[in-house]
Write an enzyme that holds these catalytic residues in place. Sequence first.
Site, PDB file in Angstrom:
ATOM      1  N   TYR A 132       0.772  -1.376  -0.033  1.00  0.00           N
ATOM      2  CA  TYR A 132      -0.178  -0.099  -0.013  1.00  0.00           C
ATOM      3  C   TYR A 132       0.580   0.885   0.200  1.00  0.00           C
ATOM      4  O   TYR A 132       1.352   1.729  -0.814  1.00  0.00           O
ATOM      5  CB  TYR A 132      -0.994  -0.037   1.236  1.00  0.00           C
ATOM      6  CG  TYR A 132      -2.254   0.717   1.391  1.00  0.00           C
ATOM      7  CD1 TYR A 132      -3.465   1.077   0.292  1.00  0.00           C
ATOM      8  CD2 TYR A 132      -2.364   2.585   1.799  1.00  0.00           C
ATOM      9  CE1 TYR A 132      -4.169   2.237  -0.191  1.00  0.00           C
ATOM     10  CE2 TYR A 132      -2.895   3.350   1.942  1.00  0.00           C
ATOM     11  CZ  TYR A 132      -3.713   2.670   1.085  1.00  0.00           C
ATOM     12  OH  TYR A 132      -4.979   3.913   0.748  1.00  0.00           O
TER      13      TYR A 132
ATOM     14  N   SER B 205      -6.387   1.009  -4.816  1.00  0.00           N
ATOM     15  CA  SER B 205      -6.280   2.657  -4.007  1.00  0.00           C
ATOM     16  C   SER B 205      -4.899   2.933  -4.424  1.00  0.00           C
ATOM     17  O   SER B 205      -4.644   3.285  -6.012  1.00  0.00           O
ATOM     18  CB  SER B 205      -6.761   2.809  -2.724  1.00  0.00           C
ATOM     19  OG  SER B 205      -7.499   4.267  -2.898  1.00  0.00           O
TER      20      SER B 205
ATOM     21  N   HIS C  94     -15.967   2.132  -3.906  1.00  0.00           N
ATOM     22  CA  HIS C  94     -14.107   2.044  -3.570  1.00  0.00           C
ATOM     23  C   HIS C  94     -14.353   0.734  -2.883  1.00  0.00           C
ATOM     24  O   HIS C  94     -13.069   0.288  -2.490  1.00  0.00           O
ATOM     25  CB  HIS C  94     -13.804   3.159  -2.853  1.00  0.00           C
ATOM     26  CG  HIS C  94     -12.560   3.604  -2.316  1.00  0.00           C
ATOM     27  ND1 HIS C  94     -11.758   3.958  -4.040  1.00  0.00           N
ATOM     28  CD2 HIS C  94     -11.408   2.900  -1.845  1.00  0.00           C
ATOM     29  CE1 HIS C  94     -10.679   3.804  -3.901  1.00  0.00           C
ATOM     30  NE2 HIS C  94     -10.093   3.493  -2.474  1.00  0.00           N
TER      31      HIS C  94
END
Length: 729
Positions: free
Chosen positions: A493, A573, A690
């Site tokens: 991430y 994301s 999302h």
Amino acid sequence: MKKEKKAKQDFTHVSNKASANDLAAPLQYTISDAKRAKALNPPMDNTVVDTIHGYKVSDPFRPLENLDAPATAAWVDAQNAKFSGYIAGQKETIAQTAAFMEDAMNYARSSLPRRHGKKYFNSFQDGLAPQPIYQVRDSLDGTPRTLFDPNTLSKDGTVSLSGTFPSPDGTRVAYLTSDAGSDMQTLRIRDVESGKDLPDVIEGCRFAEVLWDKDSNDGFQYTYPVEPASGGKPASWGRKAMYHNMGAPASADKLVFEKKGDAPWAEPFRLPTEKYEWITSGLGFDQNNGLHYRPRGSNEDFKTIQESGQYQLSPIAEFDNGDILALTSKDASRGRLVRFNLNDPSPEKWQDVIPEHTQDKLTDVTYHQGKLFGSYNHDTADQISVFDVRGKHLHDMPLPIQSVTGFARINEDDTSFLMRISSFTTPGDTYRYDIASNTLDLVQKSDCKYNLDGCIVERIYTTSKDGTRIPMTVIRQPDTKLDGTAAVKLYGYGASSSSLGPGFSFTTLDWVRKGGIYVQANIRGGGEYGAAWYDNGRMLNKKNVFDDFIACAETLIAKNYTSPPRLVVEGASAGGLLTATVMTKRPELFGAVLSGVAVTDVVRLHKTRGGQAIPEYGDPDIKEDFEAIIEYSPYHNVKPGTKYPPHLFKTGDHDTRVPPLHSFKMAALLQAQSAPRTVSLLRVEKDAGHGAGTPTGKFIQTYAETTAFVESAIGPVNQLANKAKLANS
């Protein structure tokens, strides 16, 4: 306002400024009709060329930003058909994967009960039900009754309950619903006794928080989107604090606090003693918050202790003499607990209560019955140490080296509390912690029939480009051969100070049980090791995030965990930005790339999300920031004629957090520009956002189809099956 002025930053960077000759991909170009046809004829305009700080920057697929255009919708349908065609030969994989996931997830599970007044509240997931329900009971051992069932609100389970806020006495619950995964929410109030909604309705909420009055149910503070200074739609994360009187229309709600600037946010909170009303504020993703207070129940203006942009400061306890205990990152990247007085809160007067740890990050502190419970991130696992109010260490909570995934709400008179503990290998089990005896007793084991007990969980390290040591956690079966042939899924991430710790995942369970190796990388930009770790992975230091992840991949290959054709990278994301970026930088390293709800056009990110993302990625309207962004922004680094590894961009048509235009434009450009026979796919989920609120069935089907893509790209996950397939080919 002059754009060149930048906020003060307490971290260093090395900026390699871009030039037209340095960039791997041209910034100005045109897409021919033949290349457009390769991309299934998306809406296109070669005349869209922006001049930014003297650079000519083409954006031929800008028309795809018009998400509601018929041409865009037709192109999306064609892309979904292309994806379905690619995995058509993997029907058995899809069926087997979906069947296992359904079996694994088909058990009752609930959140920990939280007491408000004399009532206990929790969510409950009944096996494969699309959405969890929300329950209430009159005692901890009482029979629960359903208070909300979002499964009755839509036929396909796409309406979800996205927030619940019981009043202090437990007689009312403010609740939020969202539709099709959207971040937009509707706030309503339900009477607990009757189970019926009151007339109060507040539309248009986003990431709302609710703070009830302490002594009555007459009203509450809540957060609500702000209108950006330039007009138009509310900023994605910008929000202000409002007050609602029960029974009054939402149009009569009063402003409590609002911060000005790009993507401002303000959230009200109170401490258990409730002597003061507090507001924490900031701009966009910036973790360095502002702090404001006033006496509870007054209409005084809020007094400001500090403005945002400097460091983190979070009160955890307040005392009659005006003393405050607060967690801060000032002069302590890994956090420390300090005491100060509201009559003179200047940092020079702060006194250390719990000093900064030499290695571990102090993530939170809870004050309860004269004791301080300090939660530490100990090399990504959780550790809780107990101190007296002066900071004297009393003992450590007897936790395994795992992850504390949840606490029950701790009430003022509680002498014990429930907690949920899980790991990479086991789902969450429930324990009761007795404060006086410092003992932890098992209350209930998870009913999940599967786990990864017996697997090897090991910590390995790599060295990034600038010499920084980067950790990874590896989960694998004992009989998996480290001969370079194993299928490895590398996940990362690296943004927003979010920490990746040891938690149980059904998708990891499926991957490892098939014989694959799962690797979780703790790269910079996350919050695992404190503020400096985060700062060295954002803004002008953002390139470190991608260097770290590439170094992880190289080490896994060098140590024979895998080889490039068998290495899958996955992220969503900001993690989708991560995997898309490393693919454009080092396409030869990977066998397959998964980018979910990805940010891809960082140059125009502030156009679609306002100033929210600027503290994370920088401001493209500032030349130095633009030149750093253009070096990695995936949409601007697609090299014509390159053979990229098979890649899949996944997005939802209702994603209001990272609009699907990012995935649309990136997929179109990759399909147009890549070398012949490059597998470049886009999967657009209808009535999805999302990721939050995804119905169980849709989650399972999407994962099964993603697994089919992966096995089409790298071969069977199972090591022996893949070797046999290669031997017979």
